[in-house]
Design an enzyme around this catalytic site. Structure first.
Site, PDB file in Angstrom:
ATOM      1  N   HIS A  23      -9.139  -0.230   5.732  1.00  0.00           N
ATOM      2  CA  HIS A  23      -8.052  -0.796   4.929  1.00  0.00           C
ATOM      3  C   HIS A  23      -6.887   0.175   5.053  1.00  0.00           C
ATOM      4  O   HIS A  23      -7.075   1.305   5.518  1.00  0.00           O
ATOM      5  CB  HIS A  23      -8.472  -0.943   3.454  1.00  0.00           C
ATOM      6  CG  HIS A  23      -8.709   0.376   2.819  1.00  0.00           C
ATOM      7  ND1 HIS A  23      -9.885   1.054   2.971  1.00  0.00           N
ATOM      8  CD2 HIS A  23      -7.904   1.190   2.095  1.00  0.00           C
ATOM      9  CE1 HIS A  23      -9.804   2.212   2.349  1.00  0.00           C
ATOM     10  NE2 HIS A  23      -8.606   2.331   1.807  1.00  0.00           N
ATOM     11  N   HIS A  63      -2.974   2.063   3.821  1.00  0.00           N
ATOM     12  CA  HIS A  63      -2.096   2.549   2.754  1.00  0.00           C
ATOM     13  C   HIS A  63      -0.715   2.824   3.337  1.00  0.00           C
ATOM     14  O   HIS A  63      -0.589   3.174   4.517  1.00  0.00           O
ATOM     15  CB  HIS A  63      -2.605   3.866   2.160  1.00  0.00           C
ATOM     16  CG  HIS A  63      -3.894   3.728   1.421  1.00  0.00           C
ATOM     17  ND1 HIS A  63      -3.965   3.233   0.142  1.00  0.00           N
ATOM     18  CD2 HIS A  63      -5.163   4.027   1.788  1.00  0.00           C
ATOM     19  CE1 HIS A  63      -5.226   3.244  -0.258  1.00  0.00           C
ATOM     20  NE2 HIS A  63      -5.985   3.717   0.717  1.00  0.00           N
ATOM     21  N   HIS A 104      -7.809   3.712   6.980  1.00  0.00           N
ATOM     22  CA  HIS A 104      -8.905   4.678   6.916  1.00  0.00           C
ATOM     23  C   HIS A 104     -10.125   4.028   6.273  1.00  0.00           C
ATOM     24  O   HIS A 104     -10.066   2.913   5.755  1.00  0.00           O
ATOM     25  CB  HIS A 104      -8.496   5.957   6.169  1.00  0.00           C
ATOM     26  CG  HIS A 104      -8.340   5.832   4.693  1.00  0.00           C
ATOM     27  ND1 HIS A 104      -8.161   6.914   3.868  1.00  0.00           N
ATOM     28  CD2 HIS A 104      -8.330   4.747   3.878  1.00  0.00           C
ATOM     29  CE1 HIS A 104      -8.049   6.515   2.618  1.00  0.00           C
ATOM     30  NE2 HIS A 104      -8.149   5.208   2.592  1.00  0.00           N
ATOM     31  N   GLU A 164      -0.637   8.363  -1.956  1.00  0.00           N
ATOM     32  CA  GLU A 164      -1.449   7.353  -1.263  1.00  0.00           C
ATOM     33  C   GLU A 164      -1.100   5.963  -1.793  1.00  0.00           C
ATOM     34  O   GLU A 164      -1.130   4.976  -1.075  1.00  0.00           O
ATOM     35  CB  GLU A 164      -2.934   7.635  -1.450  1.00  0.00           C
ATOM     36  CG  GLU A 164      -3.809   6.785  -0.547  1.00  0.00           C
ATOM     37  CD  GLU A 164      -5.246   7.252  -0.539  1.00  0.00           C
ATOM     38  OE1 GLU A 164      -5.687   7.805   0.479  1.00  0.00           O
ATOM     39  OE2 GLU A 164      -5.923   7.092  -1.572  1.00  0.00           O
ATOM     40  N   ASP A 210       1.059   7.683  11.969  1.00  0.00           N
ATOM     41  CA  ASP A 210       1.669   6.382  11.686  1.00  0.00           C
ATOM     42  C   ASP A 210       1.065   5.270  12.551  1.00  0.00           C
ATOM     43  O   ASP A 210       0.949   5.417  13.768  1.00  0.00           O
ATOM     44  CB  ASP A 210       3.183   6.463  11.918  1.00  0.00           C
ATOM     45  CG  ASP A 210       3.906   5.235  11.398  1.00  0.00           C
ATOM     46  OD1 ASP A 210       3.485   4.686  10.358  1.00  0.00           O
ATOM     47  OD2 ASP A 210       4.888   4.810  12.044  1.00  0.00           O
ATOM     48  N   HIS A 211       0.700   4.162  11.888  1.00  0.00           N
ATOM     49  CA  HIS A 211       0.096   3.000  12.553  1.00  0.00           C
ATOM     50  C   HIS A 211      -1.190   3.354  13.286  1.00  0.00           C
ATOM     51  O   HIS A 211      -1.527   2.737  14.312  1.00  0.00           O
ATOM     52  CB  HIS A 211       1.109   2.307  13.482  1.00  0.00           C
ATOM     53  CG  HIS A 211       2.131   1.519  12.736  1.00  0.00           C
ATOM     54  ND1 HIS A 211       3.101   2.130  11.962  1.00  0.00           N
ATOM     55  CD2 HIS A 211       2.318   0.190  12.597  1.00  0.00           C
ATOM     56  CE1 HIS A 211       3.842   1.197  11.396  1.00  0.00           C
ATOM     57  NE2 HIS A 211       3.389   0.010  11.762  1.00  0.00           N
ATOM     58  N   CYS A 263     -12.422   1.656  -0.946  1.00  0.00           N
ATOM     59  CA  CYS A 263     -12.029   2.572   0.133  1.00  0.00           C
ATOM     60  C   CYS A 263     -13.181   2.824   1.112  1.00  0.00           C
ATOM     61  O   CYS A 263     -12.989   3.453   2.144  1.00  0.00           O
ATOM     62  CB  CYS A 263     -11.505   3.891  -0.430  1.00  0.00           C
ATOM     63  SG  CYS A 263      -9.763   3.761  -0.911  1.00  0.00           S
TER      64      CYS A 263
HETATM   65 NI    NI Z   1      -8.037   4.079   0.806  1.00  0.00          NI
END
Ligand code: NI
Length: 136
Positions: free
Chosen positions: A40, A42, A15, A125, A80-81, A34
């Site tokens: 990047h 998580h 995100h 997160e 996911d992914h 972020c």
């Molecule tokens: Ni982040």
């Protein structure tokens, strides 16, 4: 007899936290790493808690296979992914913060759950940062 049954699911996603109303400088200062413009990732952990009356006939609150399938179909298979900012429509107008991801997950699951149940979600997160949402 009121019981809470819980299911843990995990997903990995990318995100970027960004408010288009703010300048690039303010976004960078506020969101820090972020806000990285190339995104990047998580490793998220989602804990879903369902609370209600145990069915005296089956002894179950809810079939956890059913709950697992709702969470996967409505949330983790969609996220996911993925790049949450780009690939997931829920976040096209909503900054994909942990708060907003928990909110979206709660609403997606709630829609498919028997209304007699109370629903509570926790979203990690990172190992140390997590948020909780229960529909308020
Ligand atoms: Ni982040």
């Amino acid at each position: 007899m009121i019981v809470t049954a819980s299911r843990v699911e995990r997903f990995n996603a990318a995100h970027r936290l960004h408010n288009p109303e703010w300048s690039d400088a303010k976004n960078a200062e506020f969101f820090g790493l972020c806000n990285n413009k190339n995104f990047h990732g998580h490793n998220y952990t989602l804990i879903v808690k369902v609370t209600g009356e145990v069915d005296p006939e089956s002894g179950y609150l809810i079939d956890l296979k059913v709950l697992k399938n709702i969470i996967r179909k409505q949330v983790t298979d969609r996220f996911d992914h993925k790049n949450l900012s780009l690939d997931v429509e829920d976040f096209h107008k909503l900054n994909p913060t942990a708060e907003h991801i928990a909110y979206v997950a709660w609403h997606r699951i709630k829609k498919h759950l028997d209304p007699k149940f109370a629903l509570h979600v926790t979203l990690y997160e990172t190992e140390r940062n997590f948020v909780e949402y229960e529909g308020r």
